[in-house]
Design an enzyme around this catalytic site. Structure first.
Site, short mmCIF file in Angstrom:
data_model
loop_
_atom_site.label_atom_id
_atom_site.label_comp_id
_atom_site.label_asym_id
_atom_site.label_seq_id
_atom_site.Cartn_x
_atom_site.Cartn_y
_atom_site.Cartn_z
CG HIS A 180 34.20 33.41 37.85
ND1 HIS A 180 33.56 34.59 37.59
CD2 HIS A 180 35.37 33.47 37.15
CE1 HIS A 180 34.29 35.34 36.77
NE2 HIS A 180 35.40 34.67 36.48
NE ARG A 197 40.96 36.99 35.84
CZ ARG A 197 41.59 38.08 36.27
NH1 ARG A 197 42.75 37.96 36.92
NH2 ARG A 197 41.08 39.28 36.07
CG HIS A 218 42.49 37.60 31.27
ND1 HIS A 218 42.69 38.65 32.11
CD2 HIS A 218 41.23 37.15 31.52
CE1 HIS A 218 41.60 38.85 32.86
NE2 HIS A 218 40.71 37.92 32.53
CG ASN A 263 45.51 41.20 31.93
OD1 ASN A 263 44.60 40.38 32.08
ND2 ASN A 263 45.90 41.60 30.73
#
Ligand code: HEM
Ligand SMILES: *[C@@H]1O[C@H](CO)[C@@H](O)[C@H](O)[C@H]1NC(C)=O
Ligand SMILES: *[C@@H]1O[C@H](CO)[C@@H](O)[C@H](O)[C@H]1NC(C)=O
Ligand SMILES: *[C@@H]1O[C@H](CO)[C@@H](O)[C@H](O)[C@H]1NC(C)=O
Ligand SMILES: *[C@@H]1O[C@H](CO)[C@@H](O)[C@H](O)[C@H]1NC(C)=O
Ligand SMILES: *[C@@H]1O[C@H](CO)[C@@H](O)[C@H](O)[C@H]1NC(C)=O
Ligand SMILES: *[C@@H]1O[C@H](CO)[C@@H](O)[C@H](O)[C@H]1NC(C)=O
Ligand SMILES: *[C@@H]1O[C@H](CO)[C@@H](O)[C@H](O)[C@H]1NC(C)=O
Ligand SMILES: *[C@@H]1O[C@H](CO)[C@@H](O)[C@H](O)[C@H]1NC(C)=O
Ligand SMILES: *[C@@H]1O[C@H](CO)[C@@H](O)[C@H](O)[C@H]1NC(C)=O
Length: 351
Positions: free
Chosen positions: A193, A64, A68, A95
């Site tokens: 996910h 992740r 990001h 975040n």
């Protein structure tokens, strides 16, 4: 530098940058560090293996972090920059407090700095660490093109452009298209996910609307309500696995769960409510090997978003902090730094 000299230097840098041939804006390359720092990828892997052995959730955290990073200002490690006053990307709600794995990047950086000072970018470390996390949780592998350089800017507000868990299918597709990723790649990458966790604030309120519209299993929502009871503040730290079947294994169960109304976030569920996206969900649910191949290709494509290469940006010495002005040729503002060659960027002056 006296300010008049500084202005001349800036003017020259801009002139040089604007006449650079396209070829000097290098593409990323597999094996970029083979000659520059032969152990770079192995050292990053060691740090990731050690961290995941201690806390398996960090694999999800590292994947992740890379995502990001890439979606905000490109894959330039801007997500890692620490701000003493809490105004960096990493401080913003998309975040904070959910991102994790910063200390793993720091450990990897310490190892590569010891072996090859000032050579391996933090953006590349993130890309390698995400790949290693995929390897360790998904029993699969892909080569990571490297040669990214690190940015010097990180803004709190930029993080709000990250995909939102309340986003509709249309918004999700548009957000990925904005980053040159297709609707299919959005669905394929959402398969991340299949590992990791989520905080109650990311799903519990929106899922009450899903319960009313019959798009979440009532038993699942009851379980989530019990878990999140009393969790009414964004600051709460209660979390749950995103994939309730195999939360630490990178497999295709995420897609199977979606079809059972067991998607955790509204955004996850949207993938089966849209006629153009559903076939991608079905294909991934039916063919794990096929999904993993597409996933690897999409991760590589995501890792190319708006990268800095050649003499752009810098090789950060500390992944949490931009280099001090004295450590580069650029004593000016952050914007100037992106076009002015660094101390180790002699190729521009020489070419
Ligand atoms: C399609 C749009 C996406 C949305 C709206 C979204 C949203 C979210 C949210 C809300 C969380 C939980 C954060 C928390 O509350 O702790 C999460 C976790 C996670 N996301 Fe996404 N995500 C998206 C796509 C992606 C992509 C493309 C990747 C990677 C390639 C990814 C990887 C992950 C991982 C691994 C976790 C678990 C993190 C952990 O356990 O620390 N997501 N995502
Ligand atoms: C292992 O995890 C614990 C808590 O999660 C942390 O305090 C510790 O520093 C970690 N150790 C290593 C070697 O990463
Ligand atoms: C906070 O940090 C940012 C970036 O480092 C800086 O531009 C800004 O002036 C700082 N604000 C305050 C109030 O210190
Ligand atoms: C995982 O990565 C290791 C080391 O890079 C590699 O040797 C191994 O083949 C990978 N696993 C799979 C299943 O590809
Ligand atoms: C996509 O980019 C456009 C233009 O910058 C912007 O207005 C829009 O909000 C973006 N969409 C998403 C979902 O991020
Ligand atoms: C999502 O929607 C819910 C309810 O509509 C709201 O309470 C929540 O703050 C929203 N979350 C985000 C991240 O926008
Ligand atoms: C949530 O965790 C963060 C970081 O560990 C901590 O600073 C904060 O106090 C926690 N919040 C609550 C409500 O426990
Ligand atoms: C996808 O799979 C679901 C569940 O098996 C099925 O009902 C649906 O018809 C399939 N749709 C498409 C477009 O493949
Ligand atoms: C699954 O995907 C693999 C890899 O793309 C492909 O070779 C295989 O034919 C697919 N299997 C099915 C049943 O579609
Ligand atoms: C790296 O930078 C961060 C943020 O400024 C700082 O807290 C940390 O001590 C630095 N690490 C090292 C090893 O200097």
């Amino acid at each position: 530098m006296a300010s008049s000299n500084w202005l001349v230097a800036v003017a020259m840098a801009v002139a040089v940058a604007s006449t650079l041939p396209a070829a000097s804006r290098a593409q990323l390359q597999v094996g970029f560090y083979n000659t520059r720092c032969p152990n770079a990828e192995a050292l990053v892997r060691q740090a990731v293996v050690a961290a995941i052995a201690n806390n398996s959730g960090l694999a999800a955290g590292l994947i992740r972090l890379h995502f990001h990073d890439c979606f905000v200002r490109g894959c330039d490690a801007s997500v890692l920059i620490f701000s003493p006053n809490g105004t960096a990307e990493r401080d913003a709600p998309p975040n904070n407090p959910s991102l994790r794995g910063f200390e793993v990047v720091d450990a990897a950086k310490a190892a590569v700095e010891a072996a090859c000072p000032g050579t391996v970018s933090c953006a590349d470390i993130l890309a390698f660490a995400a790949r290693d996390s995929v390897n360790l949780t998904g029993n699969t592998f892909y080569q990571v093109p490297a040669g990214r350089r690190d940015g010097r800017i990180s803004n709190f507000n930029d993080a709000f452009s990250l995909p939102n868990p309340n986003a509709t299918a249309t918004e999700l597709v548009e957000g990925f298209r904005n980053k040159s990723l297709t609707a299919e790649e959005m669905v394929i990458l959402s398969g991340s996910h299949t590992i990791g966790r989520s905080h109650c604030a990311s799903f519990i309120f929106k899922n009450r609307e899903r319960l009313a519209s019959g798009t979440i299993s009532p038993a699942y929502q009851a379980l989530l309500e019990a878990l999140c009871a009393g969790n009414t503040e964004q600051s709460s730290n209660v979390t749950t696995a995103i994939d309730l079947s195999t939360p630490a294994t990178l497999d295709n169960n995420y897609y199977k769960l979606l079809r059972l109304n067991l998607g955790l976030h509204f955004s996850d569920d949207q993938l089966i409510r849209d006629a153009t996206l559903l076939p991608f969900v079905n294909a991934s649910a039916c063919n794990e090997t096929g999904w993993k191949e597409k996933f690897a290709a999409a991760m590589i494509k995501m890792g190319n978003i708006d990268v800095l290469t050649g003499t752009q940006g810098e090789i950060r010495l500390n992944c949490s902090a931009v280099n001090a002005p004295s450590s580069s040729a650029s004593a000016g503002t952050m914007i100037i730094d992106t076009v002015f060659p660094d101390a180790d960027g002699g190729e521009v002056a020489a070419s």
